[in-house]
Design a protein around this motif. Structure first.
Motif, PDB file in Angstrom:
ATOM      1  N   SER A 144      -2.398   4.747  -2.371  1.00 42.75           N
ATOM      2  CA  SER A 144      -3.767   4.310  -2.663  1.00 42.75           C
ATOM      3  C   SER A 144      -3.822   3.194  -3.702  1.00 42.75           C
ATOM      4  O   SER A 144      -4.857   2.540  -3.833  1.00 42.75           O
ATOM      5  N   SER A 154      -5.063  -2.095   2.280  1.00 50.14           N
ATOM      6  CA  SER A 154      -5.164  -0.653   2.447  1.00 50.14           C
ATOM      7  C   SER A 154      -4.150  -0.188   3.475  1.00 50.14           C
ATOM      8  O   SER A 154      -4.184  -0.592   4.641  1.00 50.14           O
ATOM      9  N   TYR A 163      -3.934   2.641   4.752  1.00 53.00           N
ATOM     10  CA  TYR A 163      -4.536   3.553   5.730  1.00 53.00           C
ATOM     11  C   TYR A 163      -5.241   2.819   6.864  1.00 53.00           C
ATOM     12  O   TYR A 163      -5.666   3.441   7.829  1.00 53.00           O
ATOM     13  N   GLU A 164      -5.379   1.501   6.766  1.00 57.67           N
ATOM     14  CA  GLU A 164      -5.988   0.716   7.839  1.00 57.67           C
ATOM     15  C   GLU A 164      -4.952   0.134   8.792  1.00 57.67           C
ATOM     16  O   GLU A 164      -5.310  -0.521   9.770  1.00 57.67           O
ATOM     17  N   SER A 165      -3.692   0.355   8.503  1.00 54.86           N
ATOM     18  CA  SER A 165      -2.603  -0.175   9.331  1.00 54.86           C
ATOM     19  C   SER A 165      -1.979   0.970  10.131  1.00 54.86           C
ATOM     20  O   SER A 165      -1.598   2.006   9.560  1.00 54.86           O
ATOM     21  N   ASP A 166      -1.882   0.777  11.443  1.00 58.96           N
ATOM     22  CA  ASP A 166      -1.274   1.802  12.291  1.00 58.96           C
ATOM     23  C   ASP A 166       0.192   2.020  11.944  1.00 58.96           C
ATOM     24  O   ASP A 166       0.683   3.162  11.938  1.00 58.96           O
ATOM     25  N   LEU A 224       0.381   4.026   8.773  1.00 58.95           N
ATOM     26  CA  LEU A 224      -0.008   5.417   9.011  1.00 58.95           C
ATOM     27  C   LEU A 224       1.153   6.203   9.606  1.00 58.95           C
ATOM     28  O   LEU A 224       1.362   7.382   9.273  1.00 58.95           O
TER      29      LEU A 224
END
Length: 384
Positions: free
Chosen positions: A243, A249, A251-254, A257
């Motif tokens: 974070s 971010s 968490y916005e990248s596949d 993730l």
């Protein structure tokens, strides 16, 4: 209004896979030093086999790790520049002083602890084993005070390694995922997962009889607690680390993730084998190898993601900047080479234990033969 596009020239990646190998092996070394100190203090409850595995994990990692670091420096001769041009304000320069001291203390600690085992090799029928027994350097006994003193010094030196390896990446302010307290803490706690993984691998290499009562419940308890606490702390630190990036971010990248999900699954797997550790027989080699593989993959992959994959995130413009692992010495071949070197040293150490086991058995056979030859005339005389 004028629009100015920023074009960044292609540049080589800063930290090579050699750095991942260095952080991986040297981390397992200083973590094993701490675990060995705990196991030696409570040596009345822990087994000699577990302590031997931990002290060998420490000493082998202290040898293989610096060799990987020279590979990251592109040539061994560059290491001499740290001593000819000292810069005390640089963490990397300080590391050039901390690292040789830790490696020397780790080897000294392992030698002091295994001296009695090495000395017993003089009873072996193997000529090479008898020559190896000379490395005990005499018949004097290693005292408990000597062992605790040297081990404490090794642990303190290992903490300096943990400090400088975390700080030399933390100071890179252009990488928000590095320039945060969670990053060095994440590397520190997962180092214990790697130490347990290497120790389990050594236990699988040791020639322990399946029916021998060689291990104690405290051995299983130490493995369980070290794995469980490290995995839980890593699982807590991972989302905090992910974070702390204001410009991108994760968490916005596949792709990210998938990486973060894989790390989370690996931490859960370590928790699972930690909970099962009390039910697993430590002389069962297939089980030991499975536990070792899960732990080592978890520790190594975290360093790959946090060091190599972080460098693929663009600093100024929009990416992507994919990284392809080369097949040569700067990539896959170097990774396999370091793993092969560690395994070769581990096999050599386990062979010493194997020769010792054989020598002890041969001494027992000699004694039994002598007893039988002495009792035979007495039995004949009694018959007459």
């Amino acid at each position: 209004m004028n629009i100015t596009e920023i074009l960044v020239q292609p540049q080589a990646i800063a930290w090579l896979p050699w750095a991942v190998q260095y952080f991986f092996y040297i981390g397992s070394a200083y973590a094993a030093a701490i675990l060995f100190l705990l196991s030696y203090i409570f040596r009345a409850h822990t087994s000699h086999y577990l302590r031997s595995a931990l002290v060998l994990t420490m000493s082998i990692g202290a040898v293989v790790g610096p060799l990987a670091l020279t590979g990251d420096l592109h040539q061994p001769g560059r290491a001499l520049h740290f001593y000819s041009n000292m810069t005390p304000w640089s963490w990397m320069s300080l590391g050039s002083l901390f690292l040789p001291l830790f490696s020397a203390l780790a080897i000294l600690t392992a030698w002091l602890y295994l001296r009695d085992d090495i000395a017993k090799l003089k009873h072996s029928d193997n000529a090479i084993a008898k020559k190896i027994s000379l490395f005990s350097l005499g018949d004097w006994q290693t005292t408990s005070t000597q062992m605790i003193t040297v081990t404490v010094l090794t642990c303190l030196s290992g903490l300096t390694i943990a400090l400088y390896t975390g700080a030399e990446i933390y100071v890179v302010q252009s990488r928000p995922l590095w320039h945060q307290p969670a990053a060095p803490l994440l590397w520190f706690v997962t180092a214990f997962i790697g130490a347990i993984g290497f120790a389990l691998l050594l236990l699988a290499l040791f020639p322990i009889p399946a029916k021998a009562n060689a291990f104690t419940q405290s051995d299983q308890g130490l493995i369980k607690r070290a794995l469980l606490v490290s995995a839980i702390l890593a699982a807590v630190l991972l989302p905090i680390w992910a974070s702390n990036n204001a410009s991108f971010s994760l968490y916005e990248s596949d792709a990210w993730l998938v990486r973060l999900g894989s790390l989370a699954v690996s931490f859960l797997a370590c928790m699972g084998i930690a909970l099962l550790a009390s039910k697993i027989a430590l002389y069962n080699r297939p089980q030991l190898l499975i536990m070792s593989a899960i732990s080592l993959i978890c520790c190594w992959y975290l360093r790959w993601v946090t060091i190599m994959d972080v460098q693929t995130i663009a600093k100024f413009d929009q990416g992507p900047y994919p990284y392809e692992l080369p097949m040569g010495s700067a990539g896959l071949l170097g990774i396999l080479g370091m793993a092969g070197l560690w395994l070769a040293l581990a096999l050599a150490a386990s062979e010493i234990v194997a020769i010792q086991e054989k020598s002890v058995k041969s001494v027992k056979r000699v004694k039994s033969v002598k007893n039988s030859t002495v009792s035979q005339p007495l039995k004949t005389q009694h018959t007459q």
